[in-house]
Write an enzyme that holds these catalytic residues in place. Structure first.
Site, PDB file in Angstrom:
ATOM      1  N   GLU A 404       2.163  -4.555   5.094  1.00  0.00           N
ATOM      2  CA  GLU A 404       1.432  -3.298   4.896  1.00  0.00           C
ATOM      3  C   GLU A 404       1.230  -3.000   3.424  1.00  0.00           C
ATOM      4  O   GLU A 404       0.150  -2.591   2.996  1.00  0.00           O
ATOM      5  CB  GLU A 404       2.157  -2.150   5.589  1.00  0.00           C
ATOM      6  CG  GLU A 404       2.258  -2.265   7.095  1.00  0.00           C
ATOM      7  CD  GLU A 404       0.908  -2.469   7.771  1.00  0.00           C
ATOM      8  OE1 GLU A 404      -0.117  -2.027   7.215  1.00  0.00           O
ATOM      9  OE2 GLU A 404       0.880  -3.072   8.852  1.00  0.00           O
ATOM     10  N   HIS A 407      -1.662  -4.655   1.742  1.00  0.00           N
ATOM     11  CA  HIS A 407      -2.986  -4.033   1.919  1.00  0.00           C
ATOM     12  C   HIS A 407      -3.317  -3.142   0.728  1.00  0.00           C
ATOM     13  O   HIS A 407      -4.473  -3.087   0.278  1.00  0.00           O
ATOM     14  CB  HIS A 407      -3.022  -3.199   3.198  1.00  0.00           C
ATOM     15  CG  HIS A 407      -3.206  -4.004   4.437  1.00  0.00           C
ATOM     16  ND1 HIS A 407      -4.264  -4.848   4.621  1.00  0.00           N
ATOM     17  CD2 HIS A 407      -2.471  -4.079   5.579  1.00  0.00           C
ATOM     18  CE1 HIS A 407      -4.186  -5.421   5.812  1.00  0.00           C
ATOM     19  NE2 HIS A 407      -3.092  -4.975   6.416  1.00  0.00           N
TER      20      HIS A 407
END
Length: 597
Positions: A404, A407
């Protein structure tokens, strides 16, 4: 987003379980109780000595010599007890400080000689409400020899010696002349003063021999946070926890992980990230003084129980900070639009540390990351996974927050900090692939190239969450550039890109070797170092809405920029092995490489 076809990869953190019990003295059979080796500056190590401490507790208490006398202060009582217990003269035990708490009064004294305190010979006495001694500790010494009490070395010369050795400067705090108990039994006279380096964050009290001008010892004022973790390089809980002391990289986080812009926090709050549940006030607090977070996850209990929640917030805090520090070393800095509350004057927009919501109630069986433009906080949401009993927490599996957090890196660095350049299906798919590739990179520990499976913890499925393991073998993973033409879901497309990057990594490491210090040292020439440099460099080079072709070309250009094209053929061969050769286009495979390769 993670998006789970099946499952993800494990790495749990809790953080130092610092528990201690006080008992009668036991035999000293190692140097752990009396020595510590520190790397003080430029790789120089200093072994410091601390006299053996004795310690006794007395249950409901014992009398001290002045207990029956009226009007006696606890200062006087403590010195009288030390005198009687150790057999020292009154002038050699001097009260230094103390206070009365709710049930105990504490007194602290220093050993002295000719009115000069010892730096490392102290005693402490605790009295209960009945004015009885309940505890006594001492590191008082009986020197075999004591240096003359008049310095032969000037203070200015002593400062020069310490500044050179410690890589800092005298900070102006009042200096003192003290005695220092040495391991050989002698007592040296020392100049004692503080030396700081505000850039590196170091802060010492230095003890320089006032007769020989030798740096004898230091006190390190910088608290060292300790973490009992499954480190980021490990995948499964069964690989075992380790204690990590001060894992923050001061080159990337110069004031540590708990700096909030004005002070250091004692919670999962810092300059790079704040981890919480539901509300940013619902953070985990240190379990012991000195930034110790001792919350060991119990997999047999629900993730929502207090200890497991604290372990989860702490683990996420550790992982996001570690990814921050690694990526910073390789170029995702303040000027390159990273996530920090305080940018320390290094460019970029500040006030945008990651906000990480743990066990977020908005969903299950997933995780996601929102990347607004530079200056606004990236936001991570970690969910619970429901396919096992008890449920499992995504924040306790390192691959998920690493994925995550990446990103944020790719969205910020592509297109100059707008967060808006990975919006097409192919570019969005590549975003998923970069995130998987970064998770894999963080877990590498040797030059051995193994197949990599994402997600073996949160869903309890050893096959992982992706359709195939990442592999150099087309039997294990048959995906090629042409596969993209048959896919329309970003995570499935991401698998193609991630497997290509797996192959690039394998080729570079196979040719250039592996650095075990790549997380903190980006200066090496080994394959894993080269890979991450090109990974980060290419993000800034590629256009908005990149494709497999333009991203590939950015890698080739990044190699030219940084390494004069030394790895050109290695990279081309890796991409071409999965159909992304020189003549590849329109999602049709090509395995050709440039003629000079």
């Amino acid at each position: 987003m993670v998006a789970f076809n099946k499952f993800f990869t494990s790495v749990l953190l809790a953080i130092v379980y610092a528990s201690s019990s006080l008992a009668a003295p036991s035999p000293i059979n190692s140097k752990h109780a009396t020595h510590r080796t520190r790397e003080i500056a430029r790789g120089v190590k200093l072994e410091t000595y601390h006299p053996v401490s004795t310690y006794e507790t007395f249950g409901t208490g014992i009398d001290h010599p002045l207990r029956k006398r009226a009007g006696v202060s606890f200062k006087e009582s403590s010195v009288a007890f030390i005198q009687s217990k150790l057999g020292v003269a009154a002038e050699n035990a001097v009260f230094h400080s103390g206070y009365t708490a709710d049930v105990v009064t504490h007194a602290y004294a220093k050993q002295a000689h000719e009115g000069i305190f010892f730096a490392n010979a102290v005693a402490n006495v605790a009295f209960n409400s009945d004015d009885k001694v309940v505890a006594f500790g001492s590191s008082f010494v009986k020197p075999t020899s004591i240096a003359p009490s008049t310095p032969a070395v000037s203070f200015e010369d002593a400062v020069a010696t310490a500044e050179d050795a410690l890589g800092g400067t005298y900070n102006g705090h009042p200096a003192e002349v003290k005695y220092f108990a040495k391991e050989d039994g002698s007592a040296a006279l020392v100049h004692a003063f503080q030396v700081q380096n505000t850039e590196s964050g170091s802060w010492y009290e230095a003890f320089v021999d006032a007769h020989s001008n030798e740096l004898l010892s230091v006190v390190d004022y910088v608290a060292q946070a300790s973490y009992l973790v499954l480190p980021i390089t490990k995948e499964l809980l069964t690989q075992g926890f380790e204690t990590l002391t001060d894992p923050a990289d001061v080159k990337a986080s110069p004031k540590g992980w708990h700096w909030t812009g004005t002070t250091n926090s004692t919670t999962t709050t810092g300059n790079n990230v704040i981890t919480y549940k539901n509300s940013q006030s619902a953070v985990s607090k240190q379990s012991a003084a000195g930034q110790v977070f001792s919350y060991k996850q119990d997999p047999s209990k629900a993730p929502t129980v207090a200890a497991n929640l604290d372990a989860s917030r702490t683990n996420n805090f550790y992982i996001i900070n570690t990814v921050h520090d690694i990526s910073y070393r390789y170029g995702f800095t303040e000027a390159a639009f990273n996530f920090q509350k305080d940018n320390f004057g290094n460019g970029g927009e500040e006030g945008d540390r990651v906000t990480a919501s743990i066990q977020d109630s908005a969903g299950t069986d997933n995780a996601d990351f929102s990347t607004p433009p530079d200056g606004q906080s990236g936001h991570m949401r970690m969910y619970l996974f429901t396919s096992t009993t008890p449920e499992r927490d995504g924040a306790l599996e390192n691959d998920i927050p690493v994925h995550e957090n990446t990103h944020g890196i790719t969205n910020r660095m592509t297109g100059g900090g707008t967060g808006a350049c990975l919006q097409s299906t192919e570019a969005g798919g590549m975003g998923e692939g970069w995130s998987d590739a970064m998770a894999e990179w963080t877990e590498q520990t040797s030059a051995t190239i193994k197949d990599y499976t994402m997600g073996q913890y949160v869903t309890g499925d050893p096959a992982g969450i992706r359709t195939h393991p990442y592999s150099t073998s087309k039997t294990v993973n048959p995906l090629t550039y042409a596969s993209v033409g048959t896919l329309n879901e970003v995570h499935n497309i991401g698998e193609v890109w991630a497997n290509m990057l797996h192959n690039v990594y394998a080729e570079l490491v196979g040719e250039l070797g592996f650095s075990k210090t790549a997380h903190t040292d980006p200066t090496g020439t080994e394959g894993n170092v080269v890979f991450l440099h090109l990974f980060i460099d290419a993000l800034a080079l590629q256009p908005c809405s990149p494709t497999f072709l333009t991203a590939r070309d950015s890698w080739i250009q990044a190699d030219v920029n940084r390494y004069d094209g030394a790895n050109k053929c290695t990279i081309w061969k890796a991409f071409a092995s999965r159909g992304l050769g020189v003549n590849a286009k329109n999602h049709k495979d090509d395995t050709s490489v440039p003629s000079d390769c």
